[in-house]
Enzyme design. Structure first.
Site, PDB file in Angstrom:
ATOM      1  N   GLY A   1      39.310  37.235  32.946  1.00 43.82           N
ATOM      2  CA  GLY A   1      39.261  35.986  33.710  1.00 43.82           C
ATOM      3  C   GLY A   1      37.843  35.674  34.161  1.00 43.82           C
ATOM      4  N   ARG A   2      37.771  34.864  35.225  1.00 47.06           N
ATOM      5  CA  ARG A   2      36.469  34.359  35.662  1.00 47.06           C
ATOM      6  C   ARG A   2      35.514  35.460  36.094  1.00 47.06           C
ATOM      7  NH1 ARG A   2      37.912  28.612  37.934  1.00 47.06           N
ATOM      8  NH2 ARG A   2      39.884  28.448  36.855  1.00 47.06           N
TER       9      ARG A   2
ATOM     10  N   ARG B   1      42.468  44.230  42.042  1.00 47.01           N
ATOM     11  CA  ARG B   1      43.461  44.540  43.074  1.00 47.01           C
ATOM     12  C   ARG B   1      43.944  45.978  42.900  1.00 47.01           C
ATOM     13  NH1 ARG B   1      42.130  40.865  45.787  1.00 47.01           N
ATOM     14  NH2 ARG B   1      43.357  39.179  46.659  1.00 47.01           N
TER      15      ARG B   1
ATOM     16  N   GLU C   1      45.320  49.285  51.757  1.00 43.36           N
ATOM     17  CA  GLU C   1      44.046  48.991  52.426  1.00 43.36           C
ATOM     18  C   GLU C   1      44.278  48.663  53.902  1.00 43.36           C
ATOM     19  OE1 GLU C   1      42.407  45.779  50.131  1.00 43.36           O
ATOM     20  OE2 GLU C   1      42.084  47.048  48.383  1.00 43.36           O
TER      21      GLU C   1
ATOM     22  N   HIS D   1      36.842  46.595  49.942  1.00 43.32           N
ATOM     23  CA  HIS D   1      37.316  45.266  49.503  1.00 43.32           C
ATOM     24  C   HIS D   1      36.338  44.197  50.007  1.00 43.32           C
ATOM     25  CE1 HIS D   1      41.129  42.880  48.266  1.00 43.32           C
ATOM     26  NE2 HIS D   1      40.051  42.161  48.059  1.00 43.32           N
TER      27      HIS D   1
ATOM     28  N   ALA E   1      33.746  43.045  47.888  1.00 39.12           N
ATOM     29  CA  ALA E   1      32.969  42.591  46.725  1.00 39.12           C
ATOM     30  C   ALA E   1      32.549  41.132  46.845  1.00 39.12           C
ATOM     31  CB  ALA E   1      33.773  42.804  45.443  1.00 39.12           C
TER      32      ALA E   1
HETATM   33  N1  LIG Z   1      37.549  42.533  45.277  1.00 38.46           N
HETATM   34  C1  LIG Z   1      37.517  41.261  45.671  1.00 38.46           C
HETATM   35  O1  LIG Z   1      37.017  40.929  46.741  1.00 38.46           O
HETATM   36  C2  LIG Z   1      38.082  40.208  44.762  1.00 38.46           C
HETATM   37  C3  LIG Z   1      37.459  38.950  44.729  1.00 38.46           C
HETATM   38  C4  LIG Z   1      37.957  37.993  43.855  1.00 38.46           C
HETATM   39  C5  LIG Z   1      39.077  38.278  43.070  1.00 38.46           C
HETATM   40  N2  LIG Z   1      39.682  39.484  43.176  1.00 38.46           N
HETATM   41  C6  LIG Z   1      40.861  39.805  42.367  1.00 38.46           C
HETATM   42  O2  LIG Z   1      40.470  39.818  41.005  1.00 38.46           O
HETATM   43  C7  LIG Z   1      41.476  39.179  40.223  1.00 38.46           C
HETATM   44  C8  LIG Z   1      40.801  38.487  39.058  1.00 38.46           C
HETATM   45  O3  LIG Z   1      40.017  37.420  39.536  1.00 38.46           O
HETATM   46  P1  LIG Z   1      39.558  36.260  38.553  1.00 38.46           P
HETATM   47  O4  LIG Z   1      38.845  35.262  39.378  1.00 38.46           O
HETATM   48  O5  LIG Z   1      38.862  36.816  37.373  1.00 38.46           O
HETATM   49  O6  LIG Z   1      40.980  35.693  38.128  1.00 38.46           O
HETATM   50  P2  LIG Z   1      41.347  34.743  36.914  1.00 38.46           P
HETATM   51  O7  LIG Z   1      42.603  34.056  37.297  1.00 38.46           O
HETATM   52  O8  LIG Z   1      40.185  33.913  36.505  1.00 38.46           O
HETATM   53  O9  LIG Z   1      41.661  35.745  35.739  1.00 38.46           O
HETATM   54  C9  LIG Z   1      42.808  36.497  35.678  1.00 38.46           C
HETATM   55  C10 LIG Z   1      42.994  36.886  34.228  1.00 38.46           C
HETATM   56  O10 LIG Z   1      44.068  37.805  34.170  1.00 38.46           O
HETATM   57  C11 LIG Z   1      44.779  37.546  32.983  1.00 38.46           C
HETATM   58  N3  LIG Z   1      46.140  38.069  33.091  1.00 38.46           N
HETATM   59  C12 LIG Z   1      47.232  37.484  33.655  1.00 38.46           C
HETATM   60  N4  LIG Z   1      48.316  38.254  33.500  1.00 38.46           N
HETATM   61  C13 LIG Z   1      47.902  39.346  32.824  1.00 38.46           C
HETATM   62  C14 LIG Z   1      48.561  40.504  32.346  1.00 38.46           C
HETATM   63  N5  LIG Z   1      49.869  40.676  32.545  1.00 38.46           N
HETATM   64  N6  LIG Z   1      47.847  41.427  31.673  1.00 38.46           N
HETATM   65  C15 LIG Z   1      46.518  41.259  31.490  1.00 38.46           C
HETATM   66  N7  LIG Z   1      45.833  40.176  31.903  1.00 38.46           N
HETATM   67  C16 LIG Z   1      46.524  39.234  32.562  1.00 38.46           C
HETATM   68  C17 LIG Z   1      44.749  36.034  32.832  1.00 38.46           C
HETATM   69  O11 LIG Z   1      44.949  35.650  31.485  1.00 38.46           O
HETATM   70  C18 LIG Z   1      43.349  35.705  33.334  1.00 38.46           C
HETATM   71  O12 LIG Z   1      42.425  35.626  32.260  1.00 38.46           O
HETATM   72  C19 LIG Z   1      42.140  38.170  41.196  1.00 38.46           C
HETATM   73  O13 LIG Z   1      43.497  37.983  40.869  1.00 38.46           O
HETATM   74  C20 LIG Z   1      41.962  38.778  42.555  1.00 38.46           C
HETATM   75  O14 LIG Z   1      43.146  39.441  42.935  1.00 38.46           O
HETATM   76  C21 LIG Z   1      39.199  40.463  43.993  1.00 38.46           C
HETATM   77  O1  LIG Z   2      41.153  37.659  46.110  1.00 43.85           O
HETATM   78  C1  LIG Z   2      40.132  37.448  46.763  1.00 43.85           C
HETATM   79  O2  LIG Z   2      39.635  36.319  46.897  1.00 43.85           O
HETATM   80  C2  LIG Z   2      39.413  38.583  47.421  1.00 43.85           C
HETATM   81  O3  LIG Z   2      40.052  39.783  47.125  1.00 43.85           O
HETATM   82  C3  LIG Z   2      39.301  38.408  48.881  1.00 43.85           C
HETATM   83  O4  LIG Z   2      40.589  38.223  49.352  1.00 43.85           O
HETATM   84  P1  LIG Z   2      40.952  38.473  50.898  1.00 43.85           P
HETATM   85  O5  LIG Z   2      40.078  37.591  51.688  1.00 43.85           O
HETATM   86  O6  LIG Z   2      42.371  38.076  50.943  1.00 43.85           O
HETATM   87  O7  LIG Z   2      40.699  39.895  51.141  1.00 43.85           O
END
Ligand SMILES: NC(=O)c1ccc[n+]([C@@H]2O[C@H](COP(=O)([O-])OP(=O)(O)OC[C@H]3O[C@@H](n4cnc5c(N)ncnc54)[C@H](O)[C@@H]3O)[C@@H](O)[C@H]2O)c1
Ligand SMILES: O=C(O)[C@H](O)COP(=O)(O)O
Length: 349
Positions: A162-163, A244, A273, A292, A294
């Site tokens: 993803g992104r 996650r 967490e 958490h 990032a």
């Molecule tokens: N650590 C942090 O602070 C932080 C910050 C931002 C996002 N995140 C987490 O990271 C995850 C990814 O973020 P993103 O912005 O890249 O999301 P996104 O929605 O852009 O990408 C998610 C990707 O997962 C794929 N996907 C969906 N179901 C799937 C499956 N069953 N198997 C494999 N791939 C699958 C989708 O096709 C998509 O390309 C978020 O869902 C969020 O929970 C964490």
């Molecule tokens: O999914 C997110 O955007 C990050 O993990 C941050 O989420 P939170 O603010 O819910 O911890």
């Protein structure tokens, strides 16, 4: 005319500084919305009592269960200030025809930076090197450090592309890493355009020197990486997770690190967490952890709050929100389509 009533759980402010400034309200004011943000008690029954007649929910701090969602009489939107939507029962919201919004574009770059930091810090053994100097063991660990391979030419494998993963790939490319990715919902051309070769999950696990986990916390991704997957990894490989925690079977990950099925892990997220005091990961030398955090930066809190405010303002004006994770419901609401329309991340987020 009645105020547009937005209900949010009390005291669930975000941890990273925004100076307490009301960026959400500023966004609503700029759109000339006569709105109020009401803080409700976090206890389920009390929250429901306060939120029953809400026009909108600003979701943070507590899980938004089917029980809460089914009690909302006239809610037009549930807005989240995060990318992950795991704190909201999206299925229940969809069944009630309520759009759920997130903030997909506000802090991707920070999360990608953090992932690269974990990649380099685990690979170059940063913590051990720092400790060595502080403990007056100058160059003592050098023989072990001399075993570290050259980063250029190593393989970085993504689970989900993803992104965030794409932003990591942009950073990893100039380091000379080869890249592969598994994402069953993404058109392979997107991977190829981003310099990444499409692969199966088994190939990512077995061929990568770094496995970077980015799967969303959708129910079907819970415990997606198991003992079987970790056993496939190279013993020298490094596991990274800025997605996650619950997407990984953490007991299996701990076993893999203990048994040497992999060498190291860099984790921003954990199954529970904050972790309990007896979580073995906290004592392991071959793990680098962050809390958490990032996404943290001077910009992120303001950016995500402004974005939440903008989404709420659109819905208050009876317009489609910008980033809706259950876009099918928009067709059945009274909200109006407007241009430009961005249907957000779609059903796979
Ligand atoms: N650590 C942090 O602070 C932080 C910050 C931002 C996002 N995140 C987490 O990271 C995850 C990814 O973020 P993103 O912005 O890249 O999301 P996104 O929605 O852009 O990408 C998610 C990707 O997962 C794929 N996907 C969906 N179901 C799937 C499956 N069953 N198997 C494999 N791939 C699958 C989708 O096709 C998509 O390309 C978020 O869902 C969020 O929970 C964490
Ligand atoms: O999914 C997110 O955007 C990050 O993990 C941050 O989420 P939170 O603010 O819910 O911890």
């Amino acid at each position: 005319m009645a105020k547009f009533r937005i209900v949010t759980p009390a005291g669930a402010s975000f941890t990273v500084a925004g100076g307490g400034y009301d960026y959400e309200m500023e966004a609503l004011n700029l759109a000339n919305i006569d709105a109020e943000i009401v803080e409700a008690p976090t206890d389920t029954a009390a929250f429901i009592a306060a939120a029953r007649d809400a026009d909108a929910i600003y979701a943070k701090g507590i899980p938004f269960t089917a029980e809460i969602i089914n009690a909302l009489d006239k809610c037009k939107v549930i807005s989240l200030g995060s990318v992950g939507v795991d704190s909201v029962d999206v299925k229940a919201a969809t069944a009630r025809g309520i759009p759920v919004t997130n903030v997909p574009d506000t802090f991707i770059e920070e999360v990608a930076d953090h992932c690269m930091m974990l990649l380099l810090a685990t690979f170059r053994r940063t913590i051990e090197q720092d400790r060595m100097v502080r403990e007056h063991r100058w160059r003592e660990g050098r023989p072990a450090l001399l075993q570290i391979p050259r980063l250029m030419g190593q393989t970085l494998g993504f689970v989900s592309f993803g992104r965030v993963a794409r932003a990591v790939a942009r950073r990893a490319k100039p380091f000379g890493l080869n890249m592969i990715a598994y994402d069953p919902f993404l058109d392979e051309t997107v991977m190829i355009e981003n310099g990444v070769i499409p692969a199966t999950l088994d190939e990512v696990m077995s061929r990568s020197d770094f496995v970077s986990m980015h799967a969303p916390a959708r129910p079907e991704c819970t415990g997606m990486l198991t003992e079987r997957h970790f056993k496939q990894m190279k013993p020298s490989a490094i596991f990274l997770n800025v997605g996650r925690g619950p997407t990984v079977d953490e007991a299996a990950l701990i076993k893999a690190l203990e048994q040497g099925w992999m060498a190291y892990a860099g984790l921003d997220v954990l199954e529970v967490e904050p972790p309990s005091h007896n979580n073995p990961l906290l004592k392991m030398e071959n793990v680098i952890l962050s809390a958490h955090t990032a996404s943290a930066s001077a910009r992120f809190d303001e950016a995500r709050k402004r974005r939440v405010g903008a989404e709420l303002a659109l819905v208050a004006q009876n317009k489609w929100p910008m980033s809706c994770v259950n876009p099918a419901v928009l067709q059945t609401t009274k909200l109006q389509r407007w241009q430009p329309v961005n249907l957000g991340r779609g059903p796979n987020s």
